[in-house]
Design a protein around this motif. Structure first.
Motif, PDB file in Angstrom:
ATOM      1  N   UNK A 376       0.672  -1.354   0.099  1.00 18.17           N
ATOM      2  CA  UNK A 376       0.002  -0.007   0.159  1.00 18.17           C
ATOM      3  C   UNK A 376       0.706   1.030   0.107  1.00 18.17           C
ATOM      4  N   UNK A 377       2.158   1.200   0.400  1.00 19.73           N
ATOM      5  CA  UNK A 377       3.177   2.197   0.109  1.00 19.73           C
ATOM      6  C   UNK A 377       2.897   2.866  -1.292  1.00 19.73           C
ATOM      7  N   UNK A 378       2.575   1.945  -2.289  1.00 17.77           N
ATOM      8  CA  UNK A 378       2.544   2.443  -3.610  1.00 17.77           C
ATOM      9  C   UNK A 378       1.349   2.751  -3.992  1.00 17.77           C
ATOM     10  N   UNK A 379       0.317   2.846  -3.292  1.00 18.20           N
ATOM     11  CA  UNK A 379      -0.989   3.218  -3.640  1.00 18.20           C
ATOM     12  C   UNK A 379      -1.696   4.436  -2.867  1.00 18.20           C
ATOM     13  N   UNK A 380      -2.506   5.291  -3.437  1.00 17.93           N
ATOM     14  CA  UNK A 380      -2.993   6.500  -2.914  1.00 17.93           C
ATOM     15  C   UNK A 380      -4.592   6.212  -2.405  1.00 17.93           C
ATOM     16  N   UNK A 381      -5.000   5.120  -3.186  1.00 14.87           N
ATOM     17  CA  UNK A 381      -6.303   4.710  -2.887  1.00 14.87           C
ATOM     18  C   UNK A 381      -6.567   3.104  -2.563  1.00 14.87           C
ATOM     19  N   UNK A 422       0.751   5.436   5.212  1.00 16.84           N
ATOM     20  CA  UNK A 422       1.281   7.034   4.627  1.00 16.84           C
ATOM     21  C   UNK A 422       0.388   8.113   4.693  1.00 16.84           C
ATOM     22  N   UNK A 423       0.842   9.357   4.904  1.00 17.52           N
ATOM     23  CA  UNK A 423      -0.418  10.471   4.846  1.00 17.52           C
ATOM     24  C   UNK A 423      -1.127  10.479   3.547  1.00 17.52           C
ATOM     25  N   UNK A 424      -0.783   9.767   2.405  1.00 19.83           N
ATOM     26  CA  UNK A 424      -1.647   9.689   1.508  1.00 19.83           C
ATOM     27  C   UNK A 424      -2.311   8.226   1.055  1.00 19.83           C
ATOM     28  N   UNK A 425      -2.260   7.472   1.991  1.00 21.22           N
ATOM     29  CA  UNK A 425      -2.803   6.112   2.053  1.00 21.22           C
ATOM     30  C   UNK A 425      -4.145   6.032   1.708  1.00 21.22           C
ATOM     31  N   UNK A 426      -4.989   7.184   2.057  1.00 24.90           N
ATOM     32  CA  UNK A 426      -6.293   7.065   1.841  1.00 24.90           C
ATOM     33  C   UNK A 426      -6.878   8.483   1.779  1.00 24.90           C
ATOM     34  N   UNK A 443       3.684  11.756  10.789  1.00 24.46           N
ATOM     35  CA  UNK A 443       2.857  10.805  10.156  1.00 24.46           C
ATOM     36  C   UNK A 443       3.360   9.601   9.568  1.00 24.46           C
ATOM     37  N   UNK A 444       4.471   9.702   9.126  1.00 22.24           N
ATOM     38  CA  UNK A 444       5.058   8.026   8.534  1.00 22.24           C
ATOM     39  C   UNK A 444       5.383   7.340   9.733  1.00 22.24           C
ATOM     40  N   UNK A 448       3.174   3.949  10.273  1.00 20.71           N
ATOM     41  CA  UNK A 448       3.962   2.498  10.061  1.00 20.71           C
ATOM     42  C   UNK A 448       3.771   1.556  11.243  1.00 20.71           C
ATOM     43  N   UNK A 449       3.899   2.467  12.360  1.00 20.27           N
ATOM     44  CA  UNK A 449       3.705   1.570  13.672  1.00 20.27           C
ATOM     45  C   UNK A 449       2.363   1.253  13.965  1.00 20.27           C
TER      46      UNK A 449
END
Length: 471
Positions: A376-381, A422-426, A443-444, A448-449
């Motif tokens: 999901x690090x590679x996705x924004x949706x 990630x902040x842009x993970x959703x 935020x990162x 992650x934690x």
């Protein structure tokens, strides 16, 4: 960055997306795949890539993808546009419109204030109130962003009333703690309820292709133990990971009660929304027993809200975002289904299966789930990842001997709780990130934690529970 530089960067990203599509398209077709499957993969991969690198919005990428798929003869038009009649897609759209009534009537805000009035005497209590409020209203909101729109003004008010401001180094952390609680709660509550985010019905429809039948009640039963345990523990974990500094908020309950007093008794519209909401949730819970359509129940609820003028046609006319969601969701759902039908998902699954060959299924289960979350690090949706990868990972799990129901539920729940990574993970994260209480580094790190903690809870508690209830 200047407008000119930003424009050039955008053109470079768009050119890279086109180059990816052409590069895959003209690469020799691997043995075992048809040209249609390979070419559709080229189109689909380029569309997802363009969204990941922010070359195009999801709607634009979807429209270009379906146009390319049909005009090149890769996919039959009837199959490319079949998603517009899909029941799961329609459920998401109708539920979006119903959610607007919860906000418009004020019922969502009233519920939030009620919880704060009970739990809000400390910062930790406020954290719990955010999680509990979100969990209570989530079934009526198929959009994390919509729920964030209800929670954010209350969280901001709570932080500011306690003197926490983004530019105050001494008191910033209290607001940061509450903001991240809001962000994290949206991810966990979405794993608790089938109707809490648009990605869930998509995943359920994909799981049905493997014989896994999931309705509102079976979803809640399967999610209840790990999700509720996470809701119980996560506010405290975040409290330890990010100490808020300000620990007592004795005035918060009184402020909430004052707001409730100002609101007065339940209005007519709030009563109607509450009854409609209760009817819809009851219908969704009993759908399996009574053989009801989830989408038809949602249509009935929306019809009642329109008939009583709680929602008006003008309100629906303003819901441009719902139309956008309907279009991209229907398009990507259909294209993803065609990738599976044309055999591409099975092909990729076979390659991944060969890499995992010879290992016991419990190890394969853990490896697949961890890999799915990290990707999901590679996705924004969330929905984009479900459409792109859910079927592939489920197919690999079946090939390696993992119980199909176990893997399906594990992937479905992960598709919600990994949004904090990630902040842009959703898209729901944006409003809380924009408040300015948390740095990018914070935020990162917290993302992650938090994701690792959720993954562990859903593995350690969720796995035996799923094996017990889902077989």
């Amino acid at each position: 960055m200047t407008a000119a530089a930003s424009g050039r960067l955008g053109l470079i990203k768009q050119a890279l997306s086109l180059a990816l599509a052409l590069g895959i398209w003209f690469t020799p077709i691997p043995a075992g795949l048809t040209s249609e499957a390979w070419h559709l993969f080229a189109i689909f991969a380029a569309a997802i890539f363009s969204v990941i690198v922010n070359a195009f919005p999801l709607l634009t990428a979807s429209l270009l993808a379906v146009a390319a798929a049909v005009l090149t003869g890769t996919v039959d038009p009837g199959k490319a546009f079949a998603g517009f009649a899909n029941a799961s897609v329609l459920l998401v759209v109708v539920a979006f419109l119903v959610a607007n009534a919860v906000v418009k009537s004020g019922l969502g805000r009233r519920i939030s204030l009620l919880v704060v009035s009970v739990f809000g005497r400390s910062t930790l209590g406020l954290g719990y109130s955010i999680f509990l409020t979100d969990a209570m209203i989530a079934p009526a909101f198929p959009s994390n962003t919509a729920r964030g729109g209800v929670l954010y003004p209350i969280i901001l008010s709570l932080a500011q009333s306690a003197g926490s401001m983004p530019d105050d180094a001494g008191k910033r952390r209290m607001g940061g703690y509450l903001m991240f609680c809001g962000l994290a709660s949206l991810s966990v509550s979405s794993a608790l309820w089938l109707t809490a985010t648009s990605a869930n019905p998509i995943g359920v429809s994909l799981a049905a292709q493997y014989g896994v039948k999931i309705d509102f009640g079976t979803w809640f039963l399967a999610a209840s133990v790990p999700a509720l345990a996470t809701i119980l523990l996560l506010p405290l974990i975040l409290y330890r990971l990010f100490p808020p500094g300000v620990t007592d908020t004795p005035d918060a309950p009184a402020a909430a009660r004052k707001e409730l007093h100002t609101m007065g008794p339940l209005s007519r519209d709030e009563w109607i929304v509450a009854v409609a909401f209760a009817f819809m949730v009851t219908g969704w819970v009993m759908a399996g027993t009574l053989n009801l359509s989830l989408t038809a129940v949602a249509f009935a609820g929306l019809g009642a809200l329109l008939a009583t003028n709680v929602l008006t046609l003008e309100d629906i006319n303003l819901q441009g975002g719902t139309l956008v969601t309907f279009i991209w969701l229907a398009v990507l759902f259909a294209l993803s289904g065609q990738l599976n039908e044309l055999g591409f998902m099975g092909y990729v699954g076979g390659r991944l299966t060969s890499l995992l060959g010879g290992i016991d299924w419990p190890i394969a289960y853990v490896v697949l789930l961890v890999l799915y979350v990290l990707m999901h690090y590679m996705f924004v949706s969330q929905a984009a990842q479900v459409l792109a990868l859910f079927g592939v990972f489920l197919d690999v799990a079946v090939r390696t001997g993992v119980p199909v129901s176990l893997m399906a539920f594990a992937l479905l729940f992960a598709s919600s709780y990994f949004s904090t990574i990630t902040p842009q993970g959703g898209s729901q994260n944006v409003i809380f990130v924009g408040a300015g209480y948390l740095t990018q580094g914070e935020l990162y790190r917290l993302g992650l934690l938090t994701t690792v903690f959720c993954l562990l809870v859903f593995l350690v508690l969720g796995t035996p529970w799923l094996l017990f209830v889902a077989g």
